[in-house]
Enzyme design. Structure first.
Site, short mmCIF file in Angstrom:
data_model
loop_
_atom_site.label_atom_id
_atom_site.label_comp_id
_atom_site.label_asym_id
_atom_site.label_seq_id
_atom_site.Cartn_x
_atom_site.Cartn_y
_atom_site.Cartn_z
N THR A 139 84.08 82.02 80.98
CA THR A 139 84.61 83.34 81.29
C THR A 139 85.77 83.65 80.35
OG1 THR A 139 86.02 82.42 83.04
CG2 THR A 139 83.90 83.35 83.71
N GLU A 140 86.03 84.93 80.17
CA GLU A 140 86.93 85.36 79.10
C GLU A 140 88.38 84.91 79.22
OE1 GLU A 140 85.96 89.21 81.48
OE2 GLU A 140 85.00 87.31 80.97
#
Length: 650
Positions: A323-324
């Site tokens: 995830t970012e």
């Protein structure tokens, strides 16, 4: 002499002046310094000061109601807001939509990277991220309302290519968060779910001549913090505030989870299976786009279901989810826990994750889809009067090798029945999502097609693919009528295959698991060999295959030779070696077998695998046998090499 930097939240809030630029840390409810934000709100409501602040944030920091940056949603407190994701800060969104503040929506990754550039006193971020989207100055330059006129993004040409320049500006105050501080201001983050951009934000403020204020939950004695655990050194910190527990929850949904802090790993059965509904149908179809060894990004909302399906199908350990905000590996959390994860492999800074994403590190990204149009443009940032913001969507969607957009076919009231291998529409949603033109371009279909991206659009009733000519409707659900249930609810007519759309896999619409793991790992040799007669290309899918002995080598040789004899002429070949396993003592036998097949049946061969070690090992073995390895990292690179060889004179 030791300086004690511990102050109260109210004392820290007095340090902000009218017109300051405030950078605030956090991701949803992870790492958001609510004690500091609450103190700033109290000061403003009591004294009407400070006024006209510029607020900068990368990810959305709020609960969709009162917490996080919603505390600053008062007229007069803010003059300008520059943010990545606005969906969880409705009080700020209202100010922006009603033209009460200057407001910008820029890509989350570019804002995150901008902190680093400001820290180094460089002119800004130069990136292709945002080209042909609403962030491009030829569209709106990220401006949200008419009051916003200054250009923070400019189009430039460098070495004959178009780039966007996200301009630097000074940061006067940084609100950050950690776990433990000492009196000198050294900060650790051992109980935080994420690291985020604390270090680069602190450097940006300090090198701008500004102030760094960090919220923590506890204070340790001087000299007791392990230097390798210090994430923000005290030389960058001006003030430390000890937060009340209610303002220092690990996330907005969880007071504290040792699993989010990587203190322990949770058992596999901790992930709850989804009910068989439209959301699971979409996640199941999307999961077919996973492949062994792939590096994956999952967006918030609908894409979160892909992790649940992958876990249920026992293929989660065969891929790496990311995830970012910096999570690599493990299982991402959902809802107001989103950003945190359990059983992670590594946790890096947010801007480092976006460097990886922007450079093409993702094999596949699963992202949401609020609106889509005939050109394949997707809108998730502003629709139906709502300002959601782009977040990291632009960075991710523009640079992943494959993008899968997930969303229901219509919205607001859609009801379906799923079971026995079919889908039935019980009640149609009130809003169409496949429009003639999207309200705002967050992903550019033409730009993606021009760059050769693989792009799919997955709904509960059909699947579309991006082509150079627009959207092609490739699959429909069993039980669904093409005209009445699909085309009648689209604002445009998609391209259709000459033979008509294929049926989606019936397993998707049944209660039983899909048995994906067996498909991923235990394909028969016949299932691993596919011949494209039009292109004259043989595809060998050896992903996840284990060649342990000379007997295994012989099975491969016999299977491929049998197919080549059936074809009856020499072929070009592409081989997928992702997570292929072969011990050293078999490598020469395998290379000898490849040499045999090349001499008799192949024209040109290209190979690919993401494993550097396997590329070297297999390459050396083939080279020793006089075989040009032609081993690439991605299928796209392997295909491009083969196409070039096919065009070359023979």
């Amino acid at each position: 002499m030791t300086k004690n930097k511990i102050v109260s939240a109210d004392e820290a809030a007095t340090l902000l002046r009218d017109g300051d630029t405030l950078a605030n840390a956090g991701f949803v409810g992870n790492g958001t310094p609510d004690e500091l934000l609450a103190a700033l709100e109290r000061r403003f409501l009591a004294t009407s000061a400070p006024r006209d602040l510029t607020l900068v944030f990368a990810a959305g920091q709020g609960d969709g109601k009162e917490r996080g940056l919603n505390r600053l949603g008062h007229e007069g407190l803010l003059r300008r807001v520059i943010g990545g994701h606005w969906g969880l800060v409705p009080k700020l969104s209202r100010l922006a939509l009603h033209d009460k503040i200057e407001a910008y929506n820029l890509p989350q990754g570019c804002i995150s990277q901008l902190y680093r550039e400001i820290a180094g006193k460089r002119p800004g971020v130069f990136s292709k991220v945002g080209l042909s989207t609403f962030v491009d100055p030829r569209q709106s330059g990220g401006k949200i309302n008419p009051r916003t006129v200054e250009d923070l993004v400019e189009l430039i040409t460098l070495n004959g290519e178009e780039w966007l320049h996200y301009k630097s500006f000074p940061i006067h105050v940084a609100f950050l968060r950690g776990t433990t501080a000492d009196p000198e201001g050294n900060i650790t983050m051992e109980r935080e779910s994420l690291v985020l951009d604390g270090l680069s934000m602190a450097m940006a403020a300090k090198n701008s001549g500004g102030i760094v204020i960090v919220q923590v939950e506890r204070v340790a004695a001087s000299g007791t913090l392990h230097p390798r655990q210090v994430q923000i050194p005290g030389i960058l910190v001006d003030c430390v505030v000890v937060a009340a527990p209610q303002n220092h929850m690990q996330t907005y949904a969880t007071a504290y989870s040792p699993a989010f802090a990587s203190e322990l790993r949770v058992p596999p059965d901790a992930v709850v299976s989804m009910p068989l509904d439209a959301r699971k149908v979409i996640a199941r179809r999307a999961a077919f786009e996973l492949s062994v060894g792939s590096v994956v990004n999952l967006g918030i909302g609908m894409p979160e279901g892909v992790a649940s399906v992958a876990h249920e199908e026992r293929v989660l350990e065969l891929v790496t989810l990311t995830t970012e905000p910096g999570v690599i590996g493990g299982i991402p959390a959902s809802g107001l826990d989103f950003g945190a994860a359990v059983n992670t492999q590594a946790l890096i800074q947010q801007h480092q994750q976006f460097d990886f994403y922007d450079g093409g590190g993702l094999d596949v990204a699963f992202l949401g889809m609020a609106q889509c149009d005939r050109q394949g443009n997707v809108n998730v940032s502003r629709f139906n009067g709502r300002l959601a913001g782009a977040g990291g969507f632009i960075n991710i969607s523009q640079n992943a090798r494959k993008v899968v957009f997930l969303g229901t076919f219509t919205s607001d009231g859609l009801e379906v029945a799923v079971g026995n291998g079919v889908l039935r529409i019980l009640r149609e949603g009130r809003h169409k999502k496949l429009l003639e033109h999207v309200e705002q371009v967050t992903f550019s279909g033409p730009y993606g097609a021009k760059r050769g991206q693989q792009v799919l659009y997955v709904t509960e009733r059909c699947v579309l693919r991006l082509t150079d000519d627009g959207l092609l409707l490739t699959e429909i659900a069993p039980g669904v009528d093409l005209e009445d249930d699909i085309l009648a609810h689209m604002a445009f007519r998609p391209l259709l295959p000459p033979e008509g759309p294929a049926l989606m896999d019936e397993r998707i619409f049944q209660a039983e698991p899909l048995a994906l793991r067996a498909e991923f790992l235990h394909l028969s040799m016949e299932e691993r060999i596919h011949y494209d007669d039009k292109r004259g290309t043989l595809f060998l899918n050896f992903a996840g295959m284990q060649v342990r002995s000379r007997r295994d080598v012989e099975v491969v040789r016999q299977s491929v030779e049998r197919r080549c004899r059936t074809i009856g002429r020499r072929v070009d070949v592409i081989v997928n070696y992702d997570t292929f396993e072969m011990p050293e003592d078999v490598a020469d036998d395998y290379a000898r077998m490849v040499r045999y097949l090349m001499d008799r049946y192949y024209n040109t061969v290209s190979r690919y695998t993401t494993s550097v070690f396997l590329r070297m090992k297999l390459g050396d073995a083939l080279t020793r046998r006089g075989v040009a390895p032609h081993i690439f990292e991605t299928r796209d690179e392997a295909s491009q090499f083969l196409e070039a060889e096919q065009k070359a004179p023979r």
